[in-house]
Design an enzyme around this catalytic site. Structure first.
Site, short mmCIF file in Angstrom:
data_model
loop_
_atom_site.label_atom_id
_atom_site.label_comp_id
_atom_site.label_asym_id
_atom_site.label_seq_id
_atom_site.Cartn_x
_atom_site.Cartn_y
_atom_site.Cartn_z
N ASP A 294 99.72 -35.03 19.89
CA ASP A 294 100.12 -34.07 20.92
C ASP A 294 99.13 -34.00 22.07
O ASP A 294 99.25 -33.16 22.96
CB ASP A 294 100.31 -32.68 20.32
CG ASP A 294 99.01 -32.08 19.79
OD1 ASP A 294 98.02 -32.83 19.67
OD2 ASP A 294 99.01 -30.87 19.47
N ASP B 40 88.73 -22.97 23.65
CA ASP B 40 90.11 -22.52 23.56
C ASP B 40 90.79 -22.93 22.26
O ASP B 40 91.99 -22.73 22.09
CB ASP B 40 90.92 -23.03 24.76
CG ASP B 40 90.98 -24.56 24.82
OD1 ASP B 40 90.31 -25.22 23.99
OD2 ASP B 40 91.68 -25.09 25.70
N LYS C 138 95.97 -33.24 21.82
CA LYS C 138 94.93 -32.25 21.56
C LYS C 138 94.42 -32.45 20.14
O LYS C 138 95.18 -32.82 19.24
CB LYS C 138 95.47 -30.83 21.71
CG LYS C 138 96.07 -30.51 23.07
CD LYS C 138 96.73 -29.14 23.06
CE LYS C 138 97.40 -28.85 24.40
NZ LYS C 138 98.10 -27.54 24.39
N ASP D 169 93.62 -37.42 16.66
CA ASP D 169 94.83 -36.70 17.10
C ASP D 169 96.01 -37.08 16.21
O ASP D 169 96.87 -37.89 16.56
CB ASP D 169 95.13 -37.05 18.57
CG ASP D 169 96.31 -36.29 19.14
OD1 ASP D 169 96.72 -35.28 18.52
OD2 ASP D 169 96.82 -36.71 20.19
N ASP E 106 84.67 -28.89 22.10
CA ASP E 106 85.59 -27.87 22.61
C ASP E 106 84.85 -27.06 23.68
O ASP E 106 84.36 -25.96 23.45
CB ASP E 106 86.06 -26.96 21.47
CG ASP E 106 87.06 -25.91 21.94
OD1 ASP E 106 87.63 -26.10 23.04
OD2 ASP E 106 87.25 -24.91 21.22
N GLU F 225 88.14 -33.26 27.69
CA GLU F 225 86.90 -32.76 27.10
C GLU F 225 86.23 -33.80 26.22
O GLU F 225 85.01 -33.81 26.08
CB GLU F 225 87.18 -31.52 26.25
CG GLU F 225 87.58 -30.29 27.04
CD GLU F 225 87.99 -29.14 26.14
OE1 GLU F 225 87.39 -28.06 26.25
OE2 GLU F 225 88.92 -29.31 25.34
N LYS G 241 76.17 -51.98 26.73
CA LYS G 241 77.19 -51.31 27.54
C LYS G 241 76.52 -50.26 28.42
O LYS G 241 75.96 -49.28 27.93
CB LYS G 241 78.24 -50.66 26.64
CG LYS G 241 79.48 -50.21 27.40
CD LYS G 241 80.61 -49.87 26.44
CE LYS G 241 81.89 -49.56 27.22
NZ LYS G 241 83.03 -49.26 26.32
N ASP H 115 85.64 -25.44 26.45
CA ASP H 115 86.09 -24.15 26.96
C ASP H 115 86.43 -23.16 25.86
O ASP H 115 86.96 -22.08 26.12
CB ASP H 115 87.29 -24.33 27.90
CG ASP H 115 88.44 -25.08 27.23
OD1 ASP H 115 88.37 -25.31 26.01
OD2 ASP H 115 89.40 -25.42 27.94
#
Length: 377
Positions: free
Chosen positions: A360, A337, A362, A356, A333, A344, A125, A335
């Site tokens: 949601d 946050d 995130k 997940d 992660d 990301e 790939k 940034d």
């Protein structure tokens, strides 16, 4: 009436988008993809610790890296679970070095063949840069099959077809995300979805001009995208969407048909490096998503290397691997946050969806820990 899934299977080769090793073991898809992010997640699981230790031990006494040993070991395990082919992800840090991609791809293919694996079952790939497509042309001539990744623009698809790559795997959902963000729209009707229109154009071009390359569309965000691409060569669908398709009994009309594609008004394009670069610069979506994809996939390899270096240090000191969930979380992660978004995440969409848990969009550190088996719900 047959289910939507049964009707879809009569038109396209439907495969399960199982992006982690547990899902592959559970769903036994026809084909699978081996990525750095899949291995990063798997090596945290207790049942694979011996494989990690063995790879580290072998790396100390050979010229082959621990990462290469792990790719081979996990690849061989996955091949036991599937009947078809395995796409092995090439290090995206080589995306602009054609010679290095050829050499590395040969090495990967040779390791599997040396273990008795039919070369027809292994695809490399490769990112669909001009250099990646050029490398695939060399490799295909040598009998090494290639799966072109990060194909977002017509120029990439045509060049890959001209190189006679075995497969391209456009990510429909990532195309849609880009168009929604840039158009400021929340949703598109299936037939108006720009990602569906893009893949439809790829299909019509390949069939009209009789390219042997197959299209495996994947990364779907909704059922409408799937049914709007019914008839595409291969559809890679997540377990959740497969379940939805299996539960419905409405009639499904084929949307992509090779005979109709032959009658399309498309004109042939000759793509050389100059034309490729000009078209690429003019295609904002392809330019942005290709670079974003290469950065993300490169981070996956760096993250895996760091995990292996950490494991080697702790292994040599006789200490147990710890804080792995935090290590994996911090690697993605970007940034800081407190959660990982789909943008990301540099691994496959299927792995993101598996982590997940509350769906949601995130991933939290707790979800990472649960997904790796470190915490239990």
């Amino acid at each position: 009436m047959a289910t939507l899934l049964e009707q879809l299977r009569s038109m396209s080769n439907v495969v399960v988008d199982a992006g982690d090793i547990n899902a592959i073991a559970s769903f036994r898809p026809q084909s699978a993809t081996l990525t750095a992010s899949l291995i990063s997640a798997a090596i945290q699981m207790p049942q694979y610790q011996n494989m990690v230790d063995e790879a580290l031990q072998k790396a100390r006494s050979s010229k082959v890296s621990a990462m290469d040993h792990l790719f081979l070991s996990f690849g061989l395990e996955i091949l036991k679970l599937i009947a078809g082919s395995l796409s092995v992800e090439l290090d995206a840090r080589l995306a602009y070095n054609a010679a290095e991609m050829v050499d590395r791809s040969r090495q990967i293919a040779e390791r599997f063949v040396a273990q008795g694996i039919d070369p027809q079952r292994i695809l490399i790939k490769i990112p669909a840069t001009w250099e990646g497509i050029s490398a695939s042309q060399v490799l295909q001539r040598q009998g090494i099959h290639c799966n072109m990744a990060l194909v977002f623009g017509q120029h990439q698809a045509i060049a890959a077809g001209m190189a006679k790559a075995s497969l391209i795997s456009p990510l429909v959902g990532r195309m849609l995300d880009w168009h929604k963000r840039h158009a400021g729209k929340e949703k598109y009707a299936a037939k108006e979805d720009p990602s569906v229109q893009t893949v439809t154009t790829f299909y019509r071009y390949y069939k009209k001009f009789q390219f042997p390359t197959q299209i495996m569309a994947g990364g779907f965000r909704n059922q409408g995208q799937i049914t709007a691409l019914s008839g595409c060569d291969i559809l890679s669908i997540s377990p959740g969407l497969l379940s939805d398709l299996h539960s419905q009994h409405t009639a499904l009309a084929r949307q992509l048909d090779p005979q109709k594609a032959m009658q399309s008004m498309l004109e042939p394009l000759a793509i050389d490096q100059t034309v490729f670069q000009r078209m690429h610069q003019a295609d904002a979506m392809a330019t942005e998503k290709l670079e974003e994809g290469i950065r993300g996939l490169s981070r996956s390899f760096v993250s895996l290397e760091n995990l292996l270096h950490q494991r080697l240090s702790q292994w040599e000191n006789g200490s147990a691997l710890s804080h792995v969930a935090g290590d994996v979380f911090m690697a993605y992660d970007l940034d800081n946050d407190g959660f990982i978004t789909r943008e990301e995440w540099s691994g496959t969409d299927a792995v993101f969806d598996a982590f997940d848990l509350d769906k949601d969009g995130k991933i939290t550190a707790r979800e990472i820990a649960v997904g790796l088996g470190i915490l239990h719900l």
